[in-house]
Motif scaffolding. Structure first.
Motif, PDB file in Angstrom:
ATOM      1  N   CYS A  10       0.843  -1.213   0.000  1.00 25.10           N
ATOM      2  CA  CYS A  10       0.000   0.000   0.000  1.00 25.10           C
ATOM      3  C   CYS A  10       0.872   1.255   0.000  1.00 25.10           C
ATOM      4  O   CYS A  10       0.587   2.227  -0.719  1.00 25.10           O
ATOM      5  N   ILE A  13       2.270   1.718  -3.441  1.00 23.88           N
ATOM      6  CA  ILE A  13       1.246   2.238  -4.364  1.00 23.88           C
ATOM      7  C   ILE A  13       1.070   3.745  -4.144  1.00 23.88           C
ATOM      8  O   ILE A  13       0.970   4.524  -5.103  1.00 23.88           O
ATOM      9  N   ARG A  17       1.685   6.400  -7.099  1.00 34.51           N
ATOM     10  CA  ARG A  17       0.618   7.321  -7.575  1.00 34.51           C
ATOM     11  C   ARG A  17       1.100   8.765  -7.523  1.00 34.51           C
ATOM     12  O   ARG A  17       0.755   9.573  -8.384  1.00 34.51           O
ATOM     13  N   VAL A  34      -6.655  11.073  -8.795  1.00 36.93           N
ATOM     14  CA  VAL A  34      -6.441   9.614  -8.853  1.00 36.93           C
ATOM     15  C   VAL A  34      -7.562   8.983  -9.685  1.00 36.93           C
ATOM     16  O   VAL A  34      -7.320   8.127 -10.532  1.00 36.93           O
ATOM     17  N   LEU A  38      -7.306   6.902 -13.221  1.00 37.22           N
ATOM     18  CA  LEU A  38      -7.838   5.532 -13.358  1.00 37.22           C
ATOM     19  C   LEU A  38      -8.980   5.463 -14.369  1.00 37.22           C
ATOM     20  O   LEU A  38      -9.528   4.393 -14.629  1.00 37.22           O
ATOM     21  N   LEU A  98     -11.843   4.004  -4.853  1.00 34.56           N
ATOM     22  CA  LEU A  98     -10.741   3.864  -5.810  1.00 34.56           C
ATOM     23  C   LEU A  98      -9.788   2.750  -5.374  1.00 34.56           C
ATOM     24  O   LEU A  98      -9.218   2.038  -6.197  1.00 34.56           O
ATOM     25  N   ALA A  99      -9.633   2.623  -4.047  1.00 36.70           N
ATOM     26  CA  ALA A  99      -8.750   1.579  -3.518  1.00 36.70           C
ATOM     27  C   ALA A  99      -9.249   0.194  -3.932  1.00 36.70           C
ATOM     28  O   ALA A  99      -8.455  -0.682  -4.285  1.00 36.70           O
ATOM     29  N   VAL A 102      -8.010  -0.204  -7.448  1.00 44.32           N
ATOM     30  CA  VAL A 102      -6.545  -0.382  -7.521  1.00 44.32           C
ATOM     31  C   VAL A 102      -6.168  -1.795  -7.059  1.00 44.32           C
ATOM     32  O   VAL A 102      -5.341  -2.468  -7.685  1.00 44.32           O
TER      33      VAL A 102
END
Lengths: 189, 114
Positions: A10, A13, A17, A34, A38, A98-99, A102
């Motif tokens: 994490c 990431i 990002r 973000v 995406l 969003l997590a 991802v």
């Protein structure tokens, strides 16, 4: 609680990002950017075309029971945020959604009953926990927390700067052990 | 015959467990006591929990829900992030259902078909 290595992943990431957005490791990261990176569209309840007023009113009035919804058709995803929530709360909610994307969580299938009610197939507690953790890392990575503590920045100032809630800043400072790391650095007794 | 729906499910659960406490009944079903308690108050759980309760009551979960058969392309895939417990009031579940369908129609259906 998490698989071994998940928390480190994490943080990686969160750093990636920021690099991709041309930011430093401790810079604030805007969830909307973000989402754009995406290819995810973000809307509020008020922007949903064709939603009847009665449903809209229920969703605003019972705002405590839901935060955000992600809908996908396999190629495109949209997030609808609960507009009754504060900006800081919405930022966390959006990062959370969003997590999920991802991490690559499989979206839960939804069924609509005869009376039009939404019913989820399953509620995956472990996936919610993973998304919460990654969302926290994306908003407030370790580098940012170290900077906040070393500079002695007040919680509410840090929250404003990073677009997060004070509770989120406090939570991240506690669970990452950053305060302790700054107070008792390695090699010092 | 009275049609079984989400509200009557809660009442059937209360009737079936009789003197048995919520905690003990929930353990038998394989769900948490808090979830069973909310279902008995008319809240809507996720489908897996729902099926477990229906099994315990010897009911067909599909019949209770009255699931509408729809074309695969018209069923949106959706993830919902709840603030607290993973149960909803019937009114919120219905409003969320309407919101998902409206958003799907407006923003995703054209691409599904295209």
């Amino acid at each position: 609680m998490f698989e071994r290595g998940f928390k480190t992943w994490c943080e990686t990431i969160a750093a990636q990002r920021r690099r991709a957005a041309g930011l430093d490791p401790r810079d604030p990261l805007d969830p909307l950017k973000v989402a754009a990176a995406l290819g995810v569209e973000v809307h509020s309840i008020d922007e949903v075309p064709g939603l009847d007023d009665a449903s809209r009113q229920v969703l605003v009035q019972d705002s405590g029971s839901w935060s955000a919804v992600t809908i996908t058709n396999g190629t495109k995803s949209i997030v609808i945020l609960n507009s009754a929530h504060s900006n800081a709360r919405s930022a966390s909610d959006l990062m959370h959604e969003l997590a999920h994307i991802v991490i690559g969580h499989e979206p839960g299938r939804v069924d609509i009953t005869e009376d039009g009610s939404l019913i989820l197939n399953t509620y995956e507690r472990s996936q919610e926990d993973e998304a919460n953790w990654l969302a926290g890392c994306l908003l407030l990575p370790r580098e940012a927390l170290l900077w906040i503590v070393r500079r002695g920045i007040e919680l509410d100032s840090a929250a404003r700067l990073y677009g997060a809630s004070v509770a989120m800043v406090e939570f991240r400072l506690n669970v990452t052990g950053v305060k302790r790391q700054v107070k008792y650095p390695r090699g010092r007794r | 015959m009275t049609k079984i729906n989400l509200e009557t499910l809660g009442r059937l659960s209360v009737a079936k467990r009789g003197d048995l406490g919520v905690r003990a009944a929930a353990q038998k079903i394989g769900i948490s006591a808090a979830t069973l308690s909310r279902v008995e108050r008319g809240y809507l759980p996720d489908l897996e929990t729902f099926r477990k309760i229906c099994r315990w009551l010897n009911l067909d979960s599909g019949q209770v829900l009255g699931l509408t058969p729809t074309k695969p392309s018209s069923i949106p895939q959706v993830t919902v992030h709840f603030k607290k417990a993973p149960t909803l009031t019937p009114a919120t579940a219905q409003a969320l259902g309407q919101m998902v369908l409206a958003a799907h129609r407006a923003w995703l259906l054209t691409e599904d078909e295209g």
